[in-house]
Structures are given as C-alpha cells and as structure tokens.
Design a protein around this motif. Structure first.
Motif, PDB file in Angstrom:
ATOM      1  N   GLN A  97      36.255  29.223  45.818  1.00 14.88           N
ATOM      2  CA  GLN A  97      35.961  29.641  45.238  1.00 14.88           C
ATOM      3  C   GLN A  97      36.100  31.755  44.815  1.00 14.88           C
ATOM      4  O   GLN A  97      36.163  31.696  43.698  1.00 14.88           O
ATOM      5  CB  GLN A  97      34.598  29.731  45.549  1.00 14.88           C
ATOM      6  CG  GLN A  97      33.210  29.997  43.724  1.00 14.88           C
ATOM      7  CD  GLN A  97      31.790  30.047  44.244  1.00 14.88           C
ATOM      8  OE1 GLN A  97      31.119  28.773  45.083  1.00 14.88           O
ATOM      9  NE2 GLN A  97      31.644  30.183  43.304  1.00 14.88           N
ATOM     10  N   GLU A  99      38.868  32.128  46.313  1.00 14.37           N
ATOM     11  CA  GLU A  99      40.638  32.422  44.988  1.00 14.37           C
ATOM     12  C   GLU A  99      40.297  32.493  43.700  1.00 14.37           C
ATOM     13  O   GLU A  99      41.214  32.473  43.313  1.00 14.37           O
ATOM     14  CB  GLU A  99      41.146  30.621  45.844  1.00 14.37           C
ATOM     15  CG  GLU A  99      42.688  30.948  45.332  1.00 14.37           C
ATOM     16  CD  GLU A  99      43.317  29.487  45.711  1.00 14.37           C
ATOM     17  OE1 GLU A  99      44.954  29.443  45.431  1.00 14.37           O
ATOM     18  OE2 GLU A  99      43.116  28.860  46.881  1.00 14.37           O
ATOM     19  N   GLN A 100      39.869  31.116  43.252  1.00 14.33           N
ATOM     20  CA  GLN A 100      39.217  30.774  41.806  1.00 14.33           C
ATOM     21  C   GLN A 100      39.445  32.271  41.428  1.00 14.33           C
ATOM     22  O   GLN A 100      39.709  32.009  40.383  1.00 14.33           O
ATOM     23  CB  GLN A 100      38.600  29.929  41.780  1.00 14.33           C
ATOM     24  CG  GLN A 100      38.025  29.656  40.356  1.00 14.33           C
ATOM     25  CD  GLN A 100      37.444  28.664  40.059  1.00 14.33           C
ATOM     26  OE1 GLN A 100      36.776  27.557  41.143  1.00 14.33           O
ATOM     27  NE2 GLN A 100      36.590  28.141  38.823  1.00 14.33           N
ATOM     28  N   LEU A 101      37.913  33.384  41.848  1.00 14.06           N
ATOM     29  CA  LEU A 101      37.596  34.048  41.090  1.00 14.06           C
ATOM     30  C   LEU A 101      38.656  34.998  41.199  1.00 14.06           C
ATOM     31  O   LEU A 101      38.846  35.600  39.342  1.00 14.06           O
ATOM     32  CB  LEU A 101      36.638  34.613  41.231  1.00 14.06           C
ATOM     33  CG  LEU A 101      35.328  33.737  41.058  1.00 14.06           C
ATOM     34  CD1 LEU A 101      33.894  34.365  42.111  1.00 14.06           C
ATOM     35  CD2 LEU A 101      34.653  33.870  40.201  1.00 14.06           C
ATOM     36  N   ARG A 103      41.622  34.101  41.041  1.00 15.80           N
ATOM     37  CA  ARG A 103      42.786  34.011  40.526  1.00 15.80           C
ATOM     38  C   ARG A 103      42.627  34.385  38.451  1.00 15.80           C
ATOM     39  O   ARG A 103      43.809  34.697  37.960  1.00 15.80           O
ATOM     40  CB  ARG A 103      42.967  32.320  40.083  1.00 15.80           C
ATOM     41  CG  ARG A 103      44.296  32.023  41.335  1.00 15.80           C
ATOM     42  CD  ARG A 103      44.607  31.170  41.655  1.00 15.80           C
ATOM     43  NE  ARG A 103      45.521  30.490  42.455  1.00 15.80           N
ATOM     44  CZ  ARG A 103      46.573  31.364  43.199  1.00 15.80           C
ATOM     45  NH1 ARG A 103      47.127  31.492  42.238  1.00 15.80           N
ATOM     46  NH2 ARG A 103      47.428  31.010  44.527  1.00 15.80           N
ATOM     47  N   GLU A 104      41.320  34.126  38.781  1.00 16.62           N
ATOM     48  CA  GLU A 104      41.104  34.383  36.816  1.00 16.62           C
ATOM     49  C   GLU A 104      41.033  35.615  36.564  1.00 16.62           C
ATOM     50  O   GLU A 104      41.301  35.943  35.519  1.00 16.62           O
ATOM     51  CB  GLU A 104      39.322  33.383  36.834  1.00 16.62           C
ATOM     52  CG  GLU A 104      39.238  31.931  36.421  1.00 16.62           C
ATOM     53  CD  GLU A 104      37.624  32.355  37.048  1.00 16.62           C
ATOM     54  OE1 GLU A 104      36.916  33.349  36.931  1.00 16.62           O
ATOM     55  OE2 GLU A 104      37.128  30.922  36.898  1.00 16.62           O
ATOM     56  N   ARG A 105      40.455  36.478  36.916  1.00 15.35           N
ATOM     57  CA  ARG A 105      40.804  38.356  36.991  1.00 15.35           C
ATOM     58  C   ARG A 105      42.395  38.669  37.287  1.00 15.35           C
ATOM     59  O   ARG A 105      42.284  39.084  36.252  1.00 15.35           O
ATOM     60  CB  ARG A 105      40.166  38.529  38.469  1.00 15.35           C
ATOM     61  CG  ARG A 105      39.790  40.123  38.300  1.00 15.35           C
ATOM     62  CD  ARG A 105      39.374  41.206  37.508  1.00 15.35           C
ATOM     63  NE  ARG A 105      39.100  42.760  37.198  1.00 15.35           N
ATOM     64  CZ  ARG A 105      38.844  42.814  36.920  1.00 15.35           C
ATOM     65  NH1 ARG A 105      38.042  41.969  35.343  1.00 15.35           N
ATOM     66  NH2 ARG A 105      38.844  44.336  36.699  1.00 15.35           N
ATOM     67  N   ALA A 107      44.429  36.614  35.717  1.00 16.67           N
ATOM     68  CA  ALA A 107      44.550  36.565  34.198  1.00 16.67           C
ATOM     69  C   ALA A 107      44.036  37.341  33.075  1.00 16.67           C
ATOM     70  O   ALA A 107      45.738  37.446  32.652  1.00 16.67           O
ATOM     71  CB  ALA A 107      44.268  34.811  34.091  1.00 16.67           C
ATOM     72  N   GLU A 108      43.218  37.526  33.608  1.00 19.05           N
ATOM     73  CA  GLU A 108      42.249  38.856  32.253  1.00 19.05           C
ATOM     74  C   GLU A 108      43.114  40.013  32.052  1.00 19.05           C
ATOM     75  O   GLU A 108      43.110  40.421  31.369  1.00 19.05           O
ATOM     76  CB  GLU A 108      40.511  39.269  32.808  1.00 19.05           C
ATOM     77  CG  GLU A 108      40.098  37.299  32.747  1.00 19.05           C
ATOM     78  CD  GLU A 108      38.327  37.838  33.457  1.00 19.05           C
ATOM     79  OE1 GLU A 108      37.600  36.580  33.371  1.00 19.05           O
ATOM     80  OE2 GLU A 108      38.418  38.929  34.451  1.00 19.05           O
ATOM     81  N   ALA A 113      48.518  36.805  40.758  1.00 22.84           N
ATOM     82  CA  ALA A 113      47.435  36.389  41.821  1.00 22.84           C
ATOM     83  C   ALA A 113      48.628  36.743  42.924  1.00 22.84           C
ATOM     84  O   ALA A 113      48.948  35.624  43.673  1.00 22.84           O
ATOM     85  CB  ALA A 113      47.146  35.451  41.845  1.00 22.84           C
ATOM     86  N   LYS A 136      34.798  40.745  40.472  1.00 22.23           N
ATOM     87  CA  LYS A 136      34.856  39.187  40.648  1.00 22.23           C
ATOM     88  C   LYS A 136      36.084  38.905  42.399  1.00 22.23           C
ATOM     89  O   LYS A 136      35.963  37.652  42.495  1.00 22.23           O
ATOM     90  CB  LYS A 136      35.732  38.396  39.724  1.00 22.23           C
ATOM     91  CG  LYS A 136      35.334  37.640  38.521  1.00 22.23           C
ATOM     92  CD  LYS A 136      36.143  36.868  37.395  1.00 22.23           C
ATOM     93  CE  LYS A 136      35.393  36.578  36.059  1.00 22.23           C
ATOM     94  NZ  LYS A 136      36.295  36.400  35.300  1.00 22.23           N
TER      95      LYS A 136
END
Length: 267
Positions: A97, A99-101, A103-105, A107-108, A113, A136
C-alpha cells in the motif's frame, strides 16, 4: 478504564547538535493534552544505529504507546526503519500500500517512482501504514509504535490520525489535577520526611518538590505539589485528593514553611 502510558522518541543528530530546534515534544504534549491524555516520557536519539536499536528494543518491551519522529527517509543518515526491524528481529519489506501511494504521488508530480524513492516504503515485516496527508509518503506502525517523518507539517496530522483511529476510546475530559504551593523558609531536606509520609499514605497521587535558587522576583523557595492523573469527567478533584493536599499543606506549615502562593491546574 485501562491506563496507558504514551512515550515519544525523537531521532536525529540535527536535534542533538542544535542545528534544528525540536518542536515535537511540546506539540505532542499539546496533542495528547487536548484529548485528556498525557506524555509519560521522551527520548532524544542521534543517528547512531546501535543506540537506536537498543532504545527501540527497550521501548518495544515496555508495552507503552510510542510515537517516533524522524529518520524514516532513504538517505544514509536515516536509520529508524532499519533500527526498528533489527530491534524486532525481522526484515524490511516493501509495503504494497505504501508503494501504491508513492507511485500515485510520482504520477501526480511527474517524477519517476525510483528504487531509491520506493525504499521509503520498506518497513519492518508486519507493519501497517500511517497515511501522510501532505505527500502520500506513508509512515508505519508496529507493536503500538508509530513512526512518522521529522517534518512537523507531516508528523503532527499523522499523530492525530493515529490517536483518533486507534485510541479515541482512551480520551478523557480531564487528564490531571495539580495543586502546589510556593514555600519560603524551608529547606528541601527538612521537608523530605513529610514528602515520604504523604507519598506512602496516598500512593495513588504523585508528589513533587521543585527547589529554586530564586527567580521571577521570588527569593529562594520550594514549590511543593500533588498531582492526580487518570480522572475522567470530573469538574473538581476527588475528596481524597483534597484531603491529601490539605494534610500536605498543614505539614508544611507545621515545619515552619511560609506559603506565599498556591496554584491549581486542571488539564
């Protein structure tokens, strides 16, 4: 209601060297106090991995709820994640989780990443994440230890989230009563037997003695006081607290102490 002790560990050579002034101690006291809770202890640690591991081993054994601020980044002087894993005898693993956050950050913000960045999501095996509303990049929790960044803008909302999510059932309207007196003409050695007698008769309360060489316009004096903690939904101290304080006060007067001021505080 179960009484829990709350501790605070602040990591970083920059605090010990004076390059940065610690703000976490006072703010953590404020955050807990607003919820009727109190900080029991604080520990400042530099960036020495061995000392961090030793301190965390003791802390994990304590059974206390512990907030840990700083040192969870990915630079060579950040040791907190690694020290926590070593203290627990487990490995660091990339939390899915976290890692997912990240990666989202990434991308934003249009940043890659990278493996270095994702390393900040490597926590001791079995950890849960603490969401970071600022960027994040999550903190983590394990065995009632809550690890957050050193940056106040991130750390403080994360600590409040932990309290609200996990410890709201411990909130109290009153955490502590404190009554004290400023006493002249009395040496601490002379009052020690009285302190011991009151402490033995009323072990549920904390008694304290704060000698002063003289400040704020006062001559040499002692502040003597009594604390009652762990009360809930009370607008005044219990009768036994009042009785203990009055006995304490009478004993001070009998010893020849001159009481010039009395203070009362509820938090």
């Amino acid at each position: 209601m179960t009484e829990r002790a709350f501790g605070l560990i602040i990591f970083g050579d920059e605090i010990l060297s004076g390059k940065r002034q610690d703000r976490h101690f006072e703010k953590t006291r404020e955050i807990l106090g607003a919820r009727g809770l109190a900080l029991s202890w604080v520990n400042y640690l530099g960036d020495d991995r061995t000392r961090c591991v030793q301190a965390l081993r003791e802390s994990f054994r304590s059974g206390d709820v512990v907030f840990c601020c700083g040192g969870i980044g990915s630079t060579p002087d950040d040791h907190t994640r690694q020290a926590a894993a070593e203290a627990l005898g487990c490995k660091l693993v990339l939390h899915p989780q976290a890692e997912q956050l990240m990666r989202e950050r990434a991308a934003e913000t249009g940043q890659p990443a990278s493996a270095e960045r994702l390393r900040m999501g490597e926590f001791p095996a079995g950890s849960a994440i603490i969401p970071n509303p600022y960027n994040k990049i999550a903190g983590f929790s394990i065995h009632e230890h809550y690890f957050v960044p050193g940056f106040p803008v991130m750390a403080w909302p994360m600590l409040e989230w932990v309290l609200q999510t996990t410890y709201a059932h411990l909130y109290r309207s009153v955490a502590e009563f404190d009554r004290s007196m400023i006493v002249l003409d009395l040496f601490e050695a002379a009052v020690t037997p009285l302190l011991q007698a009151i402490a033995q008769k009323y072990p549920q309360f904390k008694i304290y003695s704060l000698p002063s060489a003289g400040e704020a316009g006062l001559p040499r004096h002692i502040e003597l006081g009594l604390k009652a903690s762990g009360r809930q939904d009370e607008s005044a101290p219990p009768d036994t607290f009042e009785q203990a304080y009055l006995e304490f006060r009478a004993g001070v007067t009998a010893l020849g102490g001159q009481i010039t001021e009395e203070r009362q505080d509820r938090r």
